[in-house]
Design an enzyme around this catalytic site. Structure first.
Site, PDB file in Angstrom:
ATOM      1  N   THR A   1      64.091  73.720  92.268  1.00  0.00           N
ATOM      2  CA  THR A   1      64.144  74.767  91.417  1.00  0.00           C
ATOM      3  C   THR A   1      64.074  74.859  89.399  1.00  0.00           C
ATOM      4  O   THR A   1      64.534  74.147  88.937  1.00  0.00           O
ATOM      5  CB  THR A   1      65.717  74.901  91.481  1.00  0.00           C
ATOM      6  OG1 THR A   1      66.511  73.913  90.715  1.00  0.00           O
ATOM      7  CG2 THR A   1      66.566  74.569  92.386  1.00  0.00           C
TER       8      THR A   1
ATOM      9  N   ASN B   1      65.281  75.287  86.299  1.00  0.00           N
ATOM     10  CA  ASN B   1      66.157  75.859  85.719  1.00  0.00           C
ATOM     11  C   ASN B   1      65.860  76.635  83.683  1.00  0.00           C
ATOM     12  O   ASN B   1      64.883  76.824  83.370  1.00  0.00           O
ATOM     13  CB  ASN B   1      67.008  74.591  85.146  1.00  0.00           C
ATOM     14  CG  ASN B   1      67.210  73.870  86.411  1.00  0.00           C
ATOM     15  OD1 ASN B   1      66.100  73.475  87.131  1.00  0.00           O
ATOM     16  ND2 ASN B   1      68.495  73.382  86.507  1.00  0.00           N
TER      17      ASN B   1
ATOM     18  N   GLU C   1      69.298  78.093  87.831  1.00  0.00           N
ATOM     19  CA  GLU C   1      68.095  77.637  88.936  1.00  0.00           C
ATOM     20  C   GLU C   1      67.972  78.343  90.284  1.00  0.00           C
ATOM     21  O   GLU C   1      68.514  79.051  91.031  1.00  0.00           O
ATOM     22  CB  GLU C   1      68.277  76.804  89.438  1.00  0.00           C
ATOM     23  CG  GLU C   1      69.586  75.909  90.169  1.00  0.00           C
ATOM     24  CD  GLU C   1      69.721  74.468  91.042  1.00  0.00           C
ATOM     25  OE1 GLU C   1      68.510  74.108  90.663  1.00  0.00           O
ATOM     26  OE2 GLU C   1      71.144  74.293  90.632  1.00  0.00           O
TER      27      GLU C   1
HETATM   28  P1  ADP Z   1      64.493  69.795  87.288  1.00  0.00           P
HETATM   29  O1  ADP Z   1      65.577  68.631  87.644  1.00  0.00           O
HETATM   30  O2  ADP Z   1      63.774  69.337  85.975  1.00  0.00           O
HETATM   31  O3  ADP Z   1      64.640  71.479  87.477  1.00  0.00           O
HETATM   32  P2  ADP Z   1      63.561  70.170  89.984  1.00  0.00           P
HETATM   33  O4  ADP Z   1      62.754  69.197  90.675  1.00  0.00           O
HETATM   34  O5  ADP Z   1      63.889  70.907  90.525  1.00  0.00           O
HETATM   35  O6  ADP Z   1      63.302  69.503  88.900  1.00  0.00           O
HETATM   36  O7  ADP Z   1      61.492  70.552  90.276  1.00  0.00           O
HETATM   37  C1  ADP Z   1      61.787  72.261  89.256  1.00  0.00           C
HETATM   38  C2  ADP Z   1      60.338  72.727  88.888  1.00  0.00           C
HETATM   39  O8  ADP Z   1      59.424  72.594  89.895  1.00  0.00           O
HETATM   40  C3  ADP Z   1      60.430  73.702  88.324  1.00  0.00           C
HETATM   41  O9  ADP Z   1      60.718  73.918  86.134  1.00  0.00           O
HETATM   42  C4  ADP Z   1      58.829  74.033  87.963  1.00  0.00           C
HETATM   43  O10 ADP Z   1      58.403  73.470  86.837  1.00  0.00           O
HETATM   44  C5  ADP Z   1      58.457  73.389  89.379  1.00  0.00           C
HETATM   45  N1  ADP Z   1      57.991  74.081  90.617  1.00  0.00           N
HETATM   46  C6  ADP Z   1      56.609  74.315  91.473  1.00  0.00           C
HETATM   47  N2  ADP Z   1      57.207  74.959  92.057  1.00  0.00           N
HETATM   48  C7  ADP Z   1      57.913  75.645  92.280  1.00  0.00           C
HETATM   49  C8  ADP Z   1      58.781  76.604  93.015  1.00  0.00           C
HETATM   50  N3  ADP Z   1      58.187  76.815  94.000  1.00  0.00           N
HETATM   51  N4  ADP Z   1      59.934  77.329  92.324  1.00  0.00           N
HETATM   52  C9  ADP Z   1      60.808  76.963  91.484  1.00  0.00           C
HETATM   53  N5  ADP Z   1      59.805  75.262  90.477  1.00  0.00           N
HETATM   54  C10 ADP Z   1      58.635  75.042  90.876  1.00  0.00           C
HETATM   55  N1  RBF Z   2      74.797  73.544  94.946  1.00  0.00           N
HETATM   56  C1  RBF Z   2      75.441  73.306  95.622  1.00  0.00           C
HETATM   57  O1  RBF Z   2      76.519  72.488  95.317  1.00  0.00           O
HETATM   58  N2  RBF Z   2      76.152  74.412  96.350  1.00  0.00           N
HETATM   59  C2  RBF Z   2      75.666  74.975  97.244  1.00  0.00           C
HETATM   60  O2  RBF Z   2      76.359  76.054  98.031  1.00  0.00           O
HETATM   61  C3  RBF Z   2      74.630  75.322  96.844  1.00  0.00           C
HETATM   62  N3  RBF Z   2      73.547  76.285  96.767  1.00  0.00           N
HETATM   63  C4  RBF Z   2      71.842  75.851  96.814  1.00  0.00           C
HETATM   64  C5  RBF Z   2      71.323  77.355  97.222  1.00  0.00           C
HETATM   65  C6  RBF Z   2      69.629  77.550  96.906  1.00  0.00           C
HETATM   66  C7  RBF Z   2      69.333  78.397  97.662  1.00  0.00           C
HETATM   67  C8  RBF Z   2      69.094  76.624  95.595  1.00  0.00           C
HETATM   68  C9  RBF Z   2      67.872  76.368  95.583  1.00  0.00           C
HETATM   69  C10 RBF Z   2      70.291  75.362  95.588  1.00  0.00           C
HETATM   70  C11 RBF Z   2      71.637  75.388  95.850  1.00  0.00           C
HETATM   71  N4  RBF Z   2      72.315  74.782  95.359  1.00  0.00           N
HETATM   72  C12 RBF Z   2      73.942  74.488  95.707  1.00  0.00           C
HETATM   73  C13 RBF Z   2      71.786  73.541  94.044  1.00  0.00           C
HETATM   74  C14 RBF Z   2      71.507  71.892  94.292  1.00  0.00           C
HETATM   75  O3  RBF Z   2      72.358  71.638  94.762  1.00  0.00           O
HETATM   76  C15 RBF Z   2      70.661  72.068  93.538  1.00  0.00           C
HETATM   77  O4  RBF Z   2      69.284  73.004  93.335  1.00  0.00           O
HETATM   78  C16 RBF Z   2      70.207  70.281  93.120  1.00  0.00           C
HETATM   79  O5  RBF Z   2      71.066  70.436  92.915  1.00  0.00           O
HETATM   80  C17 RBF Z   2      69.152  70.595  91.768  1.00  0.00           C
HETATM   81  O6  RBF Z   2      69.498  70.677  90.679  1.00  0.00           O
HETATM   82 MG    MG Z   3      65.993  72.522  89.032  1.00  0.00          MG
END
Ligand code: ADP
Ligand code: RBF
Ligand code: MG
Length: 150
Positions: free
Chosen positions: A28, A30, A80
């Site tokens: 995701t 952020n 996110e």
């Molecule tokens: P963080 O805790 O830093 O957000 P994540 O594990 O959520 O780490 O990974 C997010 C990062 O992954 C994004 O900031 C982006 O650089 C990269 N990324 C690669 N593919 C995707 C995607 N399909 N959707 C969102 N982020 C992606």
């Molecule tokens: N986190 C929650 O605690 N509850 C949720 O219902 C929840 N729904 C999510 C739905 C989507 C489509 C995504 C992408 C994330 C969701 N998350 C939710 C956030 C998830 O906890 C988070 O992506 C991870 O903690 C990484 O930051």
């Molecule tokens: Mg993230």
């Protein structure tokens, strides 16, 4: 409820909590707190679907979570975005534009990480379908998405 939709947001992709959502198959991107604070007051926390564009790249489907992630009990609200596209590289520091079109559900708590992952998969499937609808397709070519929209 949907009065503030569609909602367009734009900002830099920053490092999130590094909880390894990537390892869970759902990275995701952020936003900074600045973007979070710019949300309209009436924004309802929960899961949304819409379109996303990284820099001037193609416009992709996305699902976004807005809120405090009850499963992790975050102190700050976060926005996110999971872009429904396989990227070859990370894009930290890039500009991300999103258009939130519809609301899927409220944030929930889960008994296990596995349940959270399964729910996210269902969200992605719903988003996949809803974004094929005509109203959603029209927003794909909204003029905030510059460059090559494909
Ligand atoms: P963080 O805790 O830093 O957000 P994540 O594990 O959520 O780490 O990974 C997010 C990062 O992954 C994004 O900031 C982006 O650089 C990269 N990324 C690669 N593919 C995707 C995607 N399909 N959707 C969102 N982020 C992606
Ligand atoms: N986190 C929650 O605690 N509850 C949720 O219902 C929840 N729904 C999510 C739905 C989507 C489509 C995504 C992408 C994330 C969701 N998350 C939710 C956030 C998830 O906890 C988070 O992506 C991870 O903690 C990484 O930051
Ligand atoms: Mg993230």
């Amino acid at each position: 409820m949907a009065s503030h939709l569609p909602l367009f947001l734009e900002g830099e992709v920053i490092k999130g909590f590094g909880r390894g959502s990537k390892d869970l198959g759902c990275p995701t991107a952020n936003y900074s707190l600045e973007v979070v604070k710019s949300l309209p007051k009436e924004t309802v926390p929960g899961v949304y679907y819409g379109w996303a564009q990284v820099d001037a790249g193609p416009v992709h489907k996305m699902v976004a979570n807005i809120g405090w992630c009850p499963f992790y009990q975050n102190k700050e609200m976060s926005v996110e975005t999971h872009v429904m596209h396989k990227f070859d590289n990370d894009f930290y520091g890039s500009n991300l534009k999103i258009c939130l079109i519809g609301y899927l559900r409220g944030e929930m708590n889960f008994n296990s990480l596995d349940d959270l992952i399964k729910q996210i998969e269902r969200d992605i499937n719903s988003a996949e379908q809803k974004l094929e609808e005509t109203d959603a397709q029209l927003l794909k070519s909204a003029n905030i998405f510059v460059g090559k929209a494909s």
